[in-house]
Design a protein around this motif. Sequence first.
Motif, short mmCIF file in Angstrom:
data_model
loop_
_atom_site.label_atom_id
_atom_site.label_comp_id
_atom_site.label_asym_id
_atom_site.label_seq_id
_atom_site.Cartn_x
_atom_site.Cartn_y
_atom_site.Cartn_z
N ASP A 20 12.85 20.78 45.24
CA ASP A 20 14.01 21.46 45.82
C ASP A 20 15.31 21.19 45.07
O ASP A 20 16.24 21.98 45.13
CB ASP A 20 14.16 21.10 47.30
N ILE A 21 15.39 20.10 44.34
CA ILE A 21 16.63 19.70 43.68
C ILE A 21 17.00 20.61 42.52
O ILE A 21 18.17 20.72 42.13
CB ILE A 21 16.53 18.23 43.19
N TRP A 22 16.01 21.33 41.96
CA TRP A 22 16.28 22.08 40.73
C TRP A 22 17.24 23.25 40.94
O TRP A 22 17.96 23.63 40.02
CB TRP A 22 14.96 22.61 40.16
N SER A 23 17.25 23.84 42.14
CA SER A 23 18.04 25.05 42.34
C SER A 23 19.53 24.82 42.07
O SER A 23 20.22 25.71 41.56
CB SER A 23 17.84 25.59 43.76
N GLY A 24 20.04 23.64 42.42
CA GLY A 24 21.46 23.38 42.23
C GLY A 24 21.78 22.46 41.07
O GLY A 24 22.95 22.10 40.88
N PHE A 25 20.77 22.08 40.29
CA PHE A 25 21.00 21.12 39.21
C PHE A 25 21.55 21.82 37.98
O PHE A 25 21.01 22.82 37.52
CB PHE A 25 19.70 20.40 38.86
N GLU A 26 22.64 21.28 37.44
CA GLU A 26 23.28 21.86 36.26
C GLU A 26 22.76 21.18 35.00
O GLU A 26 22.93 19.97 34.82
CB GLU A 26 24.80 21.72 36.35
N ILE A 27 22.14 21.96 34.13
CA ILE A 27 21.60 21.44 32.87
C ILE A 27 22.67 21.49 31.80
O ILE A 27 23.41 22.47 31.68
CB ILE A 27 20.37 22.27 32.44
N ARG A 28 22.74 20.41 31.01
CA ARG A 28 23.65 20.37 29.87
C ARG A 28 22.89 20.75 28.60
O ARG A 28 21.67 20.55 28.51
CB ARG A 28 24.25 18.97 29.71
N SER A 29 23.61 21.23 27.61
CA SER A 29 22.96 21.74 26.40
C SER A 29 22.25 20.65 25.61
O SER A 29 21.31 20.95 24.86
CB SER A 29 23.99 22.44 25.50
N ASP A 30 22.67 19.38 25.77
CA ASP A 30 22.03 18.31 25.01
C ASP A 30 21.05 17.49 25.84
O ASP A 30 20.58 16.44 25.40
CB ASP A 30 23.08 17.39 24.38
N ASP A 31 20.71 17.97 27.04
CA ASP A 31 19.74 17.25 27.88
C ASP A 31 18.37 17.21 27.20
O ASP A 31 17.96 18.15 26.52
CB ASP A 31 19.59 17.92 29.24
N VAL A 32 17.66 16.11 27.45
CA VAL A 32 16.28 15.95 26.99
C VAL A 32 15.41 15.74 28.22
O VAL A 32 15.61 14.76 28.96
CB VAL A 32 16.12 14.76 26.03
N PHE A 33 14.46 16.64 28.46
CA PHE A 33 13.54 16.52 29.59
C PHE A 33 12.19 16.03 29.10
O PHE A 33 11.63 16.59 28.14
CB PHE A 33 13.38 17.87 30.29
#
Length: 295
Positions: A20-33
């Motif tokens: 459920d957390i993904w809907s409002g999570f803001e990704i940054r351009s340099d994030d590493v998943f």
Amino acid sequence: MRGNLPQKTTDYVGEVTNTDIWSGFEIRSDDVFVCTPPKCGTTWTQTLVRMLITQTADPSVYDNKISPWLDCGFRDRVEQANTLDAQTHRRCIKTHTPLDGIKFSPDAQYLVVHRHPVDVHFSLRRHVENMKDDWLDYLFPKDLSEAFAMFLDRPASSKGTDDLTLRSFVHHFRSFWAYRDLPNIHFLHYAELSRDLPGQVARLARIMDIEIGPQLIKDIAEAGSFGSMKNNAKRLEQKPGFTSGFHDFAQFFSSGTSNKWEGKLTSDDMAKYDTCISEMVSPEERLWLESGFAR
């Protein structure tokens, strides 16, 4: 272009996951998943990424509060997202969720790590035996062939990789594999990390666009060995006030070996696995999934 990119279409909720957390999570351009099923090299990869980000050859730079499991169902996901929002350094974020259950950005980097499925099963067995709570014991009865049959036969469900089954792991793999030509989805294999850790450290540095010299590559590879990470876990255990959900925290880093099933499963068990995996994936997919090699 957007129609050709992965989209979040599925919610996964299980014993340890809640997306459920993904809907409002803001990704940054340099994030590493770091995107893996359980026991496929998640913490190993996170540690390598954190060492590259900090330019420090020390496994203690990994901390699950700094590099959290974002969609962990038994933790405060909003709190974890807020912690990530407050970070000013480059972020490394963990998930066990298939690609259709997470948010995708064309700018962030997605490291997809897998391992021979039978090795995963036996590593999970040892992991569950080491847990203080017994809520997953039902998936691993004492009879090894019985437990392995459950691993092969149980279907994938809306719990995602929480199923701890072959089908759920294959679904995770294929959800990313379908987009393997995208420039920011990168496949790493546990066996590749074992075969050539310095080479994989150098590859990660290229993926993350980090300039790194040969000596630091060597030092990070040495610090990222299983022996080094296990010793770091032992040091953590000895700190005052340390608590863990495991009987032996250092055993979280088991042995780092492959072919864990040898001498434990019968030829009939492995024949059944051969039939199941051949029905689920192509020969090319199977070769990579089991070994990290490509045709």
